[in-house]
Write a protein that holds these residues in place. Structure first.
Motif, PDB file in Angstrom:
ATOM      1  N   UNK A 255      -8.067  -9.505  16.779  1.00  0.00           N
ATOM      2  CA  UNK A 255      -7.323 -10.506  17.521  1.00  0.00           C
ATOM      3  C   UNK A 255      -6.141 -11.116  16.804  1.00  0.00           C
ATOM      4  N   UNK A 256      -5.915 -10.781  15.546  1.00  0.00           N
ATOM      5  CA  UNK A 256      -4.807 -11.409  14.828  1.00  0.00           C
ATOM      6  C   UNK A 256      -3.514 -10.639  15.039  1.00  0.00           C
ATOM      7  N   UNK A 257      -2.419 -11.363  15.003  1.00  0.00           N
ATOM      8  CA  UNK A 257      -1.100 -10.732  15.102  1.00  0.00           C
ATOM      9  C   UNK A 257      -0.721 -10.137  13.741  1.00  0.00           C
ATOM     10  N   UNK A 258      -0.129  -8.946  13.798  1.00  0.00           N
ATOM     11  CA  UNK A 258       0.308  -8.320  12.555  1.00  0.00           C
ATOM     12  C   UNK A 258      -0.810  -7.632  11.797  1.00  0.00           C
ATOM     13  N   UNK A 259      -1.828  -7.158  12.497  1.00  0.00           N
ATOM     14  CA  UNK A 259      -2.964  -6.522  11.821  1.00  0.00           C
ATOM     15  C   UNK A 259      -2.515  -5.359  10.947  1.00  0.00           C
ATOM     16  N   UNK A 260      -1.713  -4.457  11.480  1.00  0.00           N
ATOM     17  CA  UNK A 260      -1.325  -3.279  10.708  1.00  0.00           C
ATOM     18  C   UNK A 260      -0.457  -3.637   9.494  1.00  0.00           C
ATOM     19  N   UNK A 261       0.550  -4.529   9.627  1.00  0.00           N
ATOM     20  CA  UNK A 261       1.284  -4.946   8.426  1.00  0.00           C
ATOM     21  C   UNK A 261       0.389  -5.594   7.369  1.00  0.00           C
ATOM     22  N   UNK A 262      -0.622  -6.346   7.804  1.00  0.00           N
ATOM     23  CA  UNK A 262      -1.551  -6.953   6.850  1.00  0.00           C
ATOM     24  C   UNK A 262      -2.351  -5.874   6.139  1.00  0.00           C
ATOM     25  N   UNK A 263      -2.811  -4.872   6.888  1.00  0.00           N
ATOM     26  CA  UNK A 263      -3.531  -3.760   6.259  1.00  0.00           C
ATOM     27  C   UNK A 263      -2.636  -3.026   5.264  1.00  0.00           C
ATOM     28  N   UNK A 264      -1.366  -2.906   5.610  1.00  0.00           N
ATOM     29  CA  UNK A 264      -0.415  -2.247   4.700  1.00  0.00           C
ATOM     30  C   UNK A 264      -0.249  -3.059   3.413  1.00  0.00           C
ATOM     31  N   UNK A 265      -0.300  -4.392   3.517  1.00  0.00           N
ATOM     32  CA  UNK A 265      -0.113  -5.255   2.350  1.00  0.00           C
ATOM     33  C   UNK A 265      -1.314  -5.246   1.411  1.00  0.00           C
ATOM     34  N   UNK A 266      -2.459  -4.781   1.901  1.00  0.00           N
ATOM     35  CA  UNK A 266      -3.668  -4.767   1.073  1.00  0.00           C
ATOM     36  C   UNK A 266      -3.595  -3.665   0.018  1.00  0.00           C
ATOM     37  N   UNK A 267      -4.155  -3.969  -1.142  1.00  0.00           N
ATOM     38  CA  UNK A 267      -4.259  -2.934  -2.175  1.00  0.00           C
ATOM     39  C   UNK A 267      -5.291  -1.879  -1.773  1.00  0.00           C
ATOM     40  N   UNK A 268      -6.405  -2.352  -1.191  1.00  0.00           N
ATOM     41  CA  UNK A 268      -7.463  -1.465  -0.722  1.00  0.00           C
ATOM     42  C   UNK A 268      -7.955  -1.960   0.628  1.00  0.00           C
ATOM     43  N   UNK A 269      -8.226  -1.028   1.524  1.00  0.00           N
ATOM     44  CA  UNK A 269      -8.820  -1.353   2.813  1.00  0.00           C
ATOM     45  C   UNK A 269     -10.150  -0.607   2.921  1.00  0.00           C
ATOM     46  N   UNK A 270     -11.223  -1.353   3.186  1.00  0.00           N
ATOM     47  CA  UNK A 270     -12.527  -0.733   3.421  1.00  0.00           C
ATOM     48  C   UNK A 270     -12.755  -0.662   4.924  1.00  0.00           C
ATOM     49  N   UNK A 271     -12.945   0.556   5.416  1.00  0.00           N
ATOM     50  CA  UNK A 271     -13.201   0.767   6.837  1.00  0.00           C
ATOM     51  C   UNK A 271     -14.602   1.308   7.004  1.00  0.00           C
TER      52      UNK A 271
ATOM     53  N   UNK B 139      -1.302   3.315   5.502  1.00  0.00           N
ATOM     54  CA  UNK B 139      -2.514   2.503   5.352  1.00  0.00           C
ATOM     55  C   UNK B 139      -3.707   3.394   5.009  1.00  0.00           C
ATOM     56  N   UNK B 140      -3.719   4.596   5.579  1.00  0.00           N
ATOM     57  CA  UNK B 140      -4.830   5.515   5.328  1.00  0.00           C
ATOM     58  C   UNK B 140      -4.872   5.965   3.873  1.00  0.00           C
ATOM     59  N   UNK B 141      -3.728   5.883   3.184  1.00  0.00           N
ATOM     60  CA  UNK B 141      -3.681   6.337   1.793  1.00  0.00           C
ATOM     61  C   UNK B 141      -4.449   5.408   0.857  1.00  0.00           C
ATOM     62  N   UNK B 142      -4.562   4.114   1.237  1.00  0.00           N
ATOM     63  CA  UNK B 142      -5.341   3.218   0.384  1.00  0.00           C
ATOM     64  C   UNK B 142      -6.579   2.688   1.121  1.00  0.00           C
ATOM     65  N   UNK B 143      -7.066   3.510   2.059  1.00  0.00           N
ATOM     66  CA  UNK B 143      -8.273   3.170   2.802  1.00  0.00           C
ATOM     67  C   UNK B 143      -9.477   3.897   2.214  1.00  0.00           C
ATOM     68  N   UNK B 144     -10.569   3.159   2.064  1.00  0.00           N
ATOM     69  CA  UNK B 144     -11.849   3.737   1.656  1.00  0.00           C
ATOM     70  C   UNK B 144     -12.776   3.665   2.866  1.00  0.00           C
TER      71      UNK B 144
END
Length: 307
Positions: free
Chosen positions: A248-264, A291-296
């Protein structure tokens, strides 16, 4: 900047030790804690080291207290404030360590130069997100945060529409993430101290309560979220900030891009797999494939009650 010397001096040894340990647990403040019972020893220390914050018991005579040099001075009083020196502030002794620390931090924010927080050293932004719901995402985020807190200060922020925080953190600190965003919009400054004053703590993990009203959460723009994270790392000592992210948050994908690591998180059932494929494809077609490049991607077993 050098650590700030925070000194406690009280005749009740056990009380003073417990208070020091509680304040020491707030590692993000970067205080160098010192404990005394003997005023002569404290006076000798004050002539060698700068005391930034002093908590002194009222049992010591005012004539002796005034010999101790400190930038900010508090007297731990047991009841009515009596016989305080002009540069002393009374603070009730028999309240929680959190309330004592909150009073000191709020005074510091009002006084500006009385206490300047340590400069941030940067840290890692970690996102926890899944297109699959009811998969234990929040539980995973909290456990990860508690584990990382063994290495250094960690802040947990929940950016979901329905966070269920009354279940996970029943302690009400009185302020939430919306208040923190307000301070940033107003350029209030002293963000590190403000977070310390409003943050709760569990298992060594700091947290700021989430925004309770969905419409208020959805009204926060992408730029505001990104500025918040930047300000936290610039002004605080957190080594990790964990974002528990919802749709529900605005800018979800840019926020995921800003993360060093994303756990999915995902499960191996067909519906979960289909949602994961759709999410990955959405990232590609919208230009956020990196984003997928730093996703675990982490396979989990869903338990009853997981959120």
């Amino acid at each position: 900047m050098h650590p700030k010397n925070f000194v406690i001096c009280d005749v009740e040894k056990e009380y003073a030790r417990n208070l020091m340990q509680a304040i020491s647990a707030r590692k993000e403040l970067g205080f160098q804690m010192h404990l005394f019972q003997n005023l002569e020893h404290l006076e000798a220390f004050s002539k060698k080291k700068e005391i930034h914050i002093l908590l002194l018991g009222e049992d010591y005579p005012a004539g002796k207290r005034k010999e101790i040099s400190a930038n900010v001075r508090y007297v731990l009083v047991k009841g009515e404030e009596k016989g305080l020196l002009p540069d002393e502030k009374g603070i009730y002794k028999y309240q929680s360590a959190d309330m004592i620390l909150t009073r000191i931090l709020e005074d510091s924010m009002d006084g500006g130069e009385l206490l300047r927080h340590k400069e941030g050293r940067g840290g890692q932004l970690i996102g926890i997100y899944s297109p699959v719901h009811r998969i234990g995402k929040t539980r995973f985020a909290l456990e990860l945060g508690k584990e990382l807190s063994k290495e250094g200060p960690v802040l947990y922020l929940n950016l979901e529409e329905y966070s269920g925080m009354d279940y996970y953190f029943p302690q009400n600190t009185g302020q939430n993430l919306g208040d923190l965003l307000y301070y940033i919009r107003q350029d209030k400054g002293n963000l590190g101290l403000r977070i310390s004053a409003m943050a709760g703590q569990t298992g060594g993990l700091d947290y700021v309560a989430p925004i309770p009203v969905i419409q208020d959460l959805r009204a926060v723009g992408e730029e505001e979220w990104l500025r918040l994270f930047e300000e936290i790392f610039s002004n605080c000592m957190y080594k990790h900030v964990i974002l528990d992210l919802g749709d529900g948050i605005r800018g979800l994908y840019p926020i995921l891009r800003a993360c060093r690591t994303v756990y999915t998180l995902y499960t191996d059932d067909p519906v979960s797999q289909a949602k994961l494929r759709q999410y990955s494809e959405n990232l590609r077609v919208t230009g956020f494939e990196d984003v997928l490049e730093h996703t675990v991607q982490k396979k989990v077993q869903v338990k009853a009650g997981d959120l």
